[in-house]
Structures are given as C-alpha cells and as structure tokens.
Design an enzyme around this catalytic site. Structure first.
Site, PDB file in Angstrom:
ATOM      1  N   GLY A  42       0.790  -1.230   0.000  1.00  0.00           N
ATOM      2  CA  GLY A  42       0.000   0.000   0.000  1.00  0.00           C
ATOM      3  C   GLY A  42       0.815   1.269   0.000  1.00  0.00           C
ATOM      4  O   GLY A  42       0.292   2.348  -0.277  1.00  0.00           O
ATOM      5  N   HIS A 445     -31.462  18.073  -6.390  1.00  0.00           N
ATOM      6  CA  HIS A 445     -31.626  19.204  -5.475  1.00  0.00           C
ATOM      7  C   HIS A 445     -32.213  18.711  -4.159  1.00  0.00           C
ATOM      8  O   HIS A 445     -33.119  17.892  -4.178  1.00  0.00           O
ATOM      9  CB  HIS A 445     -32.568  20.230  -6.106  1.00  0.00           C
ATOM     10  CG  HIS A 445     -32.869  21.384  -5.200  1.00  0.00           C
ATOM     11  ND1 HIS A 445     -31.979  22.423  -5.024  1.00  0.00           N
ATOM     12  CD2 HIS A 445     -33.940  21.637  -4.412  1.00  0.00           C
ATOM     13  CE1 HIS A 445     -32.516  23.284  -4.164  1.00  0.00           C
ATOM     14  NE2 HIS A 445     -33.697  22.829  -3.777  1.00  0.00           N
TER      15      HIS A 445
END
Lengths: 474, 587
Positions: A42, A445
């Site tokens: 990683g 929205h």
C-alpha cells in the site's frame, strides 16, 4: 542463501501505483513479482499518507462540527480525546485496506517479495530483506515513490521534529506547534492537531497557502484557517531551528516573521517530497535518472531502458496516488502488448482540509499565463439551499470555460465536501463538455454538487437562483 | 391601426433555408399563427406563421429563395381588434415599444460586438456609409473536397485590384489563384498556407469603397443582392446592422462561426496535412482517444458524427476503414500496395561516387501526377495498337484552308490536332466502348453519352490535360478556338480543376516534336488514349508504283479489360479512314 526468481514482470514498490500495475499486469495474463521494502503493501498512501490522514481528518471534522452545534441547539460538551484509541482506530482503517491488498495479490497470484530492491542489470533486481532474492525479469515497472524532503539546517533526529509520517503516528498533542510549509500535507495535519487542541502557527515561503490553487479559493480558505491558526506567516521562511530542552526554537525571516525566535513543542516539516530515483540502482539497468532523482519516461511510461517502465511520484509532479494508479495501468498494459498512452486532460488535486479545497484542469492563473480566452463563473454556496442547511455557506464553486468554444477547461471549489464535487468537473473536461451540456444535465436538489450545474447556468445566462447578469442576452 | 408592419424570418434553427412554398398571396387576410410560407432546411421543413392577424400587403419572398433569420418576409397590415383574446392591443403596443427601442438595442449590440470577433467591424463600417467590408470566398473550383492553400499572395493592409490573385490553391491536377472580386484594401487574411479550403471558405475580408447612398438603401441591398453572394456570416451580420431583434441573430452567427470552425478540421482527405490543429479543438472522450492511439489516427483528421461534432469510436473506425480502402497516395512510390504488388525496393545508389550530381525538386505537377501515372500503369493492363493514317489529302486541304484564312486575315489557323480530335469523336461514337469507364465493381461499364476529349498539353510546369467538351457537336472552327484558348490557359497555369474534369478519352500529340511511335499511359478512368507522332512522307505501293504519301503514326493504348484487341484495331482503322478522307467526318 540467495533465492533466484524468474518472472515476466517485476514491480518495484507496492504503493497505489505499484500494486495497481502489478494487479493489472497479472490480470492481463503476465507473471508478476511485487517487491516492497515494508511488510505491508500500500505504500505511503495507505500506510502513512492519504488513508490514515483521512481517518484522522474525519475525527477532526466531527470535533470541530460538534463545537458549532451548540449554536443550532445541540450541545455535546467538551470533546474528550483518547489518543491511544484514536491511534488504534486509524491503524484499524489502514489494516483493513492493506490486508485487502494482501488478499488480492494472493488471488491474482502476484508473488510479493519483501525487502529493498535495487537493479543489478537490465534484467536483474536484487532484493535485500530477511533473505536475499535475485529476480530475473523481462520487464520491470519502477514505482518506488518519494519521501518527505529534509532540510539541512533542521535537526530531523529530534523526536519533536516531525515529518508527515511522524505526525500521523500521533506521538503526543503538542501545546504549540509549527507547520513548516503551507501546502496540502501540512495544512491537513494542521487541521487534525488543531482539532486535538494544539495551538498552531504555519509558515509559507509563497504569498498564499496552497500556492498552486487560485487566489479566490485560497482567500476563503485562509479566512477559515485564521480561526485555527494563531499566526499564518506568508512570504516568510525559517532560517534556524534549534532543538533545546524546553522546546524547538525557530527563527524566521521575511515579511511576516516574528522578531524573536519562537518556541514550539513540535515542528511538522512539510515542505514537499523528493523522488527515490537515486536509491534503486537505476543506472545499472540503463534507466536515466535526473539530478533531482526523477526518472524520465515517454507518454507510454517507458524509461530510457526499453523493457523498464516507471510510474508515480518517481517520474514527476503531481505526486498523487490517482495519477500513479492510472500510470500503473498504462505501463502494465503496454508490457502486455497493448499500445496505450497516459494522456489525461486533467489530474485533480484536493486538500482534505476543513474546508476542503479542490481543483482540476486549468486554473485561472494558468489560463491567464497561457493566454486562453476564458471566462470564469462562480456560484457562491451562500445561494445553495443545501449549503445553508449544512452550515457550509462559506464555500463556492468555480468553473472556467474556454470562450472560443464554451468548453469546460477547469473547475475548482472550496467548502465542505468540495473534493466530492470535483468528479463531475473531471469527467466533463475529459468528455469535452461545454457549458450547455453541464447546465442541461439535471442535478439533484438540494445538493452541493448542483452548484456545478448552477455555475454552468451562470455562464449560459440561464441561472435563476441568482441575479442573472446575462439575462438580456438570451 | 392599419399600418403595414414588417414580418421577418424568425429563428429557423439553421443558417439558410429554402422557401419551398408560399402559402398566402397579396391581399389575403391571415390570422395570427396562420402559416405564411413553408421552408425546408437540411433537417426538416417547417411553416413560418404570421405573428399577428392582418392583411398581407406584400410578400417579399418567392419559392426557391434562400432566406435566413431576420430577412424581410412580408408586410402585413395589422387587423384592429379582430384577432384573438383582445390582447392584440397589448401586442401592438409591445411592437411599437420594441420599435422605439430599436436604436438603443442596436447600440447595445455594437458594444457587445466590439468585444466579439473582427468580422463585426464590417457592421460599423457599414453604418458609417463610406466603406464596407466584404467577405471574399473561394469560388467554385470544381472540386468536391477540400484543397490546400499553397501560397497566400496578399497580407493585411495590401491594396488589391479586381482579378488580382489572393491565394494559390492546389488541386489534384493543377494550381490556381483565387482572384479578388473587387478593388479594395485587405482588411484581414483568414486563411494561411497549408489550410484546406473549399468552395465558400472565407479567404479574406476586403474593405471596398461603399457604393454610396444612404443607410436605408444599403439595408435594402443586404436583403437581396448582398445576401445572395456574400458569405453567411457576413450576411447575418449585415442583417444585424440593418434589422432589429438581433439578439438571437447574434447568437446564430456565433453558433455559425463555432460550428464552421469545428467542421473545418475533419474531412479525411490528406493524411499528411494539417499539423497545426490544436489538440484542444478535437472533441473526443478518453476512450476515443485511446482507440485513436491504437490505430495511430490523428484525431484532428477525423470528422465527428456525435452531438456537437464529437468524435465517436465509430468515427475513428470509419476513418481507419476509409484510409485503408483508398488508394495509397504519393507516400508509397515503391510498391503499389493496393493490388498487393510486392516488389523489392529500389537499391540506393550513391550517385556522387560516379561524378558530380545535383538534387533538383520535381515540379509540383510531376509530383502530383506521378503517383496517378504509376497507379494507372500498374493497375491497367495496357495494350498499344499502332497504325498509320494517310493524311496527304487532309494536309493539303488544311494548308490551303489556312492560306485562305490568312488572306482573309481571320487569324484562324487550323492544326492537324483539331481534325484528329474530330475524327476521334466520330470514332468514339462509332465504338462506344472506347467512350466508357470501368465501374468500380469491375462488372459494369459506365457508357458516356457525351464526347469530351482531353488534350495533353506540355507546359513549363509540366504536363496537364485540359478537356474540350462535346467535340462531336462542334465544328472545326469552334474546336480550333477552344483549343487555342484552353492551351493558352494551360500554359499560363490558369486552368481550373473543372477545365480538366469530365474527359472520356485523351489525345497526346508529340507530332510537332518527332518520334515514330510511343506507348501512352491510359488516363484512368478513361479506357483509352491516342498517341500521335510526327507525320512522315513514305513511299506507298498503289498497285502500280510507289507514291509518296504523308503518313501519320498513331499509337492507341487501351485498357484490355474493357476493350478487345479486334475492336481496338477496328477503331484505329476507322480513325485511319476518317483522317485519310475527311469527307467521312461529315457522315
């Protein structure tokens, strides 16, 4: 004694770029060995970078937000910090991800060799770990990354002088702390320590924090930072750092320098990262490395040695995980015989501070420098229902359009979750979307991301949520 | 209330549309929204409605007219109160207030436009009434595709006269200049060397002296004559200055520029051209860019078929297919890859080893025609039939006729070539297979009902083949005149591409120079070509004795896929007879 492995592809470095390249190559049917000097996969990103910092920033954000809740009628009382528990939480997050990588490399039959790798020839890599391994390879992908820059006049050995890795270890919460460098990494850690209770100063050589971003964004950002920092010293540099028993004494010089040295309990040095190009025996493999340690590649990520590719931080700026991942894929695909190129139009940048700062594509500054006929439009979040409801009205969304063809060439936002809004901008730019395309896309929205659509409407002159300056034209 | 009001063409969603039907006539009364005319764009046909009820005073358009937004359509006397809902009075007051605002709107416009592109300066100049700026476009150059600008002959600020060359274009066959239509000053040069242009492409903006007269007269002009000839942009901006309600017309003009800009690059025509195309203009998503990379396609060459000219994956695939299917151009001179002709490369020779040498550029025409000749040579199975025509009588007739003409001072002088042309025309009528082209499927012939003959002309720049049309229908005199004219044009390098198109058969005459015979290369898509060498007096046995006869050597090369040897022999024999006894040409 030494083992010898033969493989089609060796990947040096198991950061996001390296493991992505290795996994992609394996998925394309190649035999892959992944070399990593640390015991977990990683790289910086997962172990001591993006991920642990985000785990801590998440906590910091909640600490800060809880303070403001009282104004809205909800009180939590003083936050209690258990540093050990926080550290454990962070490590759990990291462990979950790195553990996942282990599993995925097993699934893909990618052999992981732990140890420090150095080239010994055009087709040979020696790995020194618990035991020594010689890897004979047909092709290699160098993904050896970068490390924090150390400054010569700073006694880095002192326990109170940190780089980002040290800071993420949460050794203690200093009472007074200096962030040396007003870039993304330093400011993110600043947010964490500020939330944990440290008093902070920041010093930056340039005339604004996060120098790469546009001024208008940083103006909003700096205003917020002024609440977290006691002193933001721009256009100032550090000339002397002395580690004494009672603290770290730092001498400043420049426009906003305090007259006398200031004593800190800890100093975080975050002045940039330097590539590891000179540490891998690249010359023995015929790979050219420049003076600064960068490896030069073509746009297929091939180095000066035909069978060796390089990706990620080690080949140049921006040093970002997402750039490395895409480069890793392209390098692996080219080794597998495809003819792919790394030529994205934009690579996004995000500061996960509070508020977040995010931008992609051309900044206004760059547009001016390049002489592009552009128009920048800004939708202030003070006009966004969602932002008002979420106490995030300090943000705004800015889009930059090429006036010649109305296409989106850059976008930026500052504010809560700004980073999550940037994806649309990147996609729009890659797809060659123009203002109309974005304005005609129905945005949900109330959301923060609808500010992207609304900004496009401003450009189009069809905005109704704000006074419409272009109303007469349409 | 019965004042006639102007009705103008509303936004029709395109640049120009054609009027296909006029639905009303003078004196008709119409209701609001009743259709006045039907127009047809390239996408659809639509009706243009009356904006208010009234009586038609005048119709300003007729069927076949091309109109665009803002053009005057009709004059309608508005009906008082008779229309719907009684909001008519509102309408009219709206209208009049609009009228009143007009000048203001105009000035707003020009403010805005100043910030816009240079072409708007045309408006301002127009308004001043002294000089105006016109757009000069590429005229019909007889090429469907785009051609390259190889030279720009003028620069900004130059004074030019009518007919002065502005730019030089290169087509497949020749180079030509685009002449200046009027005297004036070059205001802006829009094209540059290396650009691809086609009919209608803007070349320069030319400032010309205004024809005088007040603004009014001019604005009327712009509706009719101006609009006809000038470029769309110019006319739309002209209408901006003369008409009102230009808010949207401005929009359409800017759309136009942007769409024409993005339309320009693609046209997969010339793989090596167009390097300067900026990457930013190409409109392709990451996946399309990747596909293009895989095939090595330069996206600036690809025409996008997606919305807003976006390049789709399919466009790249089409482009690759097209590139693979079309004949290899000049780039591969060594192997005619088309038919899979595998030949080894020419060995490289270092000529300098053997003495002094000099490297000289081949002429442009040679460079262009070379690959075509090569293609024809390797793809057409050639056979050449030789023959000799007895032109003793023809020549004595021609000479006496020329003497006559000289005496009459007509300036007319007949050459043997026109007679050969005339004889060939007749032979082509008699043997129509010579007047054909092989269909690309290889299974059909295209038989031509016309007889156009190409004449190879040697010019200082190289060999060109202008075409004389309808040779079978023209007399010797007319052919002589046309041949003189076209040869002069060829020598001056003034041939248009159209002058060199449409040939059915070619004649290459080297008779004026010498030689006994040669093997000309068929000028595809023709199927045959006649070579003519120098005539010579030869002894011919007439049964009793040798007599001197003037013999003209003929070399007929033909495409053996189309023409059998026997037919070819008949063709030359027929030619032979026709030339030996030109009375046959009357038959």
């Amino acid at each position: 004694m030494s083992n010898e492995i033969k493989t089609q592809v060796v990947v040096l470095g198991a950061g996001p770029g390296g493991y992505s390249a290795a996994f992609r190559a394996a998925d394309l049917g190649l035999e892959v060995v992944l070399v990593e000097r640390y015991s977990t996969l990683g790289g910086v990103c997962l172990n001591v970078g993006c991920i642990p910092s985000k785990a801590l920033l998440h906590l910091a954000k909640h600490i800060e937000d809880s303070k403001h809740m009282a104004d809205h009628g909800v009180s939590f009382g003083e936050a209690k910090i258990d540093l050990d528990k926080i550290r454990a939480h962070k490590e759990k997050v990291v462990g979950q991800l790195t553990g996942g990588l282990d599993q995925m490399s097993k699934m893909r039959k990618v052999k992981v060799v732990t140890g420090k790798g150095e080239f010994t020839g055009a087709n040979e890599l020696k790995v020194v770990g618990d035991e020594e391994t010689t890897i004979k390879f047909d092709n290699a992908i160098i993904a050896a990354g970068s490390q924090p820059v150390e400054l010569p006049f700073i006694p880095h050995d002192d326990k109170r002088i940190w780089d980002s890795t040290d800071a993420l270890e949460l050794p203690f919460v200093p009472e007074k702390m200096l962030i040396l460098g007003g870039g993304i990494i330093g400011l993110e850690m600043g947010c964490v320590y500020s939330a944990l209770g440290s008093k902070l100063d920041v010093v930056e050589f340039m005339d604004q924090l996060i120098p790469a971003a546009d001024k208008d964004l940083i103006k909003v950002f700096t205003k917020e930072m002024q609440k977290k920092y006691e002193n933001i010293m721009l256009e100032t540099k550090v000339t002397k750092v002395e580690a004494k028993k009672d603290g770290i004494h730092v001498t400043f010089e420049g426009k906003n320098a305090p007259e006398k040295p200031v004593k800190y309990d800890a100093v975080l040095v975050a002045v940039g990262r330097t590539p590891n190009g000179k540490k891998i025996g690249a010359d023995k493999a015929g790979v050219d490395v420049d003076d600064r340690g960068f490896i030069k590649t073509d746009n297929q990520l091939r180095t000066s040695a035909d069978n060796i590719f390089a990706i990620g931080d080690i080949i140049g700026q921006p040093m970002l995980a997402h750039k490395a991942v895409h480069e890793g894929h392209v390098a692996a695909e080219n080794i597998a015989g495809k003819k792919h190129f790394f030529e994205p139009k934009v690579i996004p940048s995000i500061a996960y501070t509070d508020p977040e700062v995010a931008w992609a594509g051309v900044t206004e500054k760059e547009a001016k420098e390049q002489g592009i006929k552009y128009e920048a439009v800004t939708f202030p979040w003070s006009a966004s229902g969602r932002a008002i409801a979420s106490n995030a009205t300090n943000g705004f969304t800015k889009l930059i359009f090429d006036k010649e063809n109305d296409r989106l060439i850059g976008g930026a936002m500052v504010g809560s979750h700004a980073g999550e809004l940037l994806g649309e901008v990147c996609l729009a730019i890659e797809m060659g979307s123009d203002a109309e395309d974005i304005a005609l896309t129905v945005h949900a929205h109330p959301t923060l991301h609808e500010s992207v659509g609304l900004a496009a409407e401003i450009y189009e002159g069809s905005i109704t949520d704000l006074p419409n300056k272009k109303a007469k034209k349409k | 209330m019965a004042d006639a009001k102007e009705v103008k063409v509303p936004d029709v969603g395109g640049d120009e549309v054609e009027v296909i039907e006029v639905l009303v006539s003078k004196g008709d009364s119409v209701d609001a929204e009743e259709s006045l005319i039907t127009v047809e764009s390239d996408k659809a046909s639509m009706d243009i409605p009356a904006p208010f009820a009234g009586t038609i005073e005048d119709i300003k358009v007729k069927e076949g007219d091309k109109i665009k937004e803002g053009d005057l359509l009709a004059l309608i006397a508005e009906a008082s109160g008779s229309s719907d809902d009684g909001d008519d009075s509102d309408d009219s007051s709206d209208d009049s207030s609009d009228d009143a605002e007009e000048p203001e709107a105009d000035s707003d416009e020009s403010d805005d436009e100043q910030a816009q592109a240079a072409d708007d300066s045309a408006d301002e100049d127009d308004d001043s009434g002294e000089a105006k700026v016109i757009d000069v476009e590429v005229p019909d150059i007889g090429e469907d595709g785009e051609v390259e600008v190889i030279e720009v002959l003028v620069k900004e600020g130059d004074s030019v006269n009518a007919e002065d060359g502005l730019i030089t274009l290169e087509t497949d066959k020749a180079t030509m200049d685009v002449p200046c239509p009027e005297a004036g000053t070059v205001k802006e040069v829009v094209v540059k060397e290396g650009d691809k242009v086609k009919q209608g492409s803007l070349v320069i903006k030319l400032e010309v002296k205004g024809s005088g007269g007040a603004k009014k007269a001019k604005s009327k002009d712009s509706g009719s004559s101006d609009a006809k000839s000038k470029d769309k942009q110019a006319s739309s901006s002209a209408s901006t200055s003369s008409d009102s309600k230009e808010d949207s017309s401005q929009e359409s003009s800017s759309q136009e520029t942007s769409s024409s800009r993005s339309r320009k690059p693609p046209v997969p025509d010339h793989p090596l051209a167009r390097k300067g195309q900026s990457e930013g203009i190409v409109h392709a998503s990451p996946s399309v860019r990747r596909v293009a990379r895989e095939f090595g396609v330069d996206l600036s060459q690809v025409k996008g078929s997606g919305p807003k000219d976006r390049i789709l994956k399919e466009d790249v695939q089409q482009f690759v297919k097209y590139e693979l299917s079309r004949p290899k151009a000049s780039s591969a001179p060594s192997t005619g890859g088309e038919g899979g002709l595998q030949v080894i490369a020419q060995p490289k020779v270092d000529f300098e080893k053997f003495g002094e040498v000099e490297k000289v550029q081949m002429s442009r025409i040679q460079r262009i025609s070379g690959p075509n000749l090569h293609r024809n040579w390797v793809t057409i199975p050639h056979v050449t039939q030789f023959d000799e025509a007895d032109i003793t009588e023809l020549e004595s007739f021609r000479k006496s006729e020329n003497e006559m003409q000289a005496k009459m001072k007509t300036g007319m002088k007949f050459t043997p070539l026109v007679f050969i042309m005339k004889a060939c025309a007749q032979a082509l009528r008699e043997y129509p297979v010579f007047n054909s082209s092989l269909h690309e499927d290889g299974e059909h012939l295209i038989m031509k009902k016309y007889v156009h003959i190409g004449i190879a002309v040697d010019t200082p720049n190289g060999l060109v083949v202008p075409v004389v049309r309808d040779v079978d229908k023209k007399g010797i005199k007319q052919l002589t005149e046309e041949l003189n004219e076209i040869s002069a044009k060829a020598r001056d390098g003034k041939l248009k591409a159209t002058d060199m198109q449409g040939g059915c058969f070619s004649i290459s005459s080297l008779g004026g120079i010498g030689g006994t015979a040669f093997t000309p290369i068929v000028n595809a898509p023709d199927v045959a070509i006649l070579g003519v060498s120098k005539s010579e007096m030869k002894p011919v046995w007439n049964g009793k004795e040798f007599v001197p006869r003037l013999k003209l050597p003929l070399s007929l090369s033909y495409d053996h896929r189309v023409i059998d040897g026997a037919v070819a022999a008949r063709f030359t024999t027929y030619l032979n007879h026709a030339l030996s006894d030109i009375r046959k040409l009357l038959l």
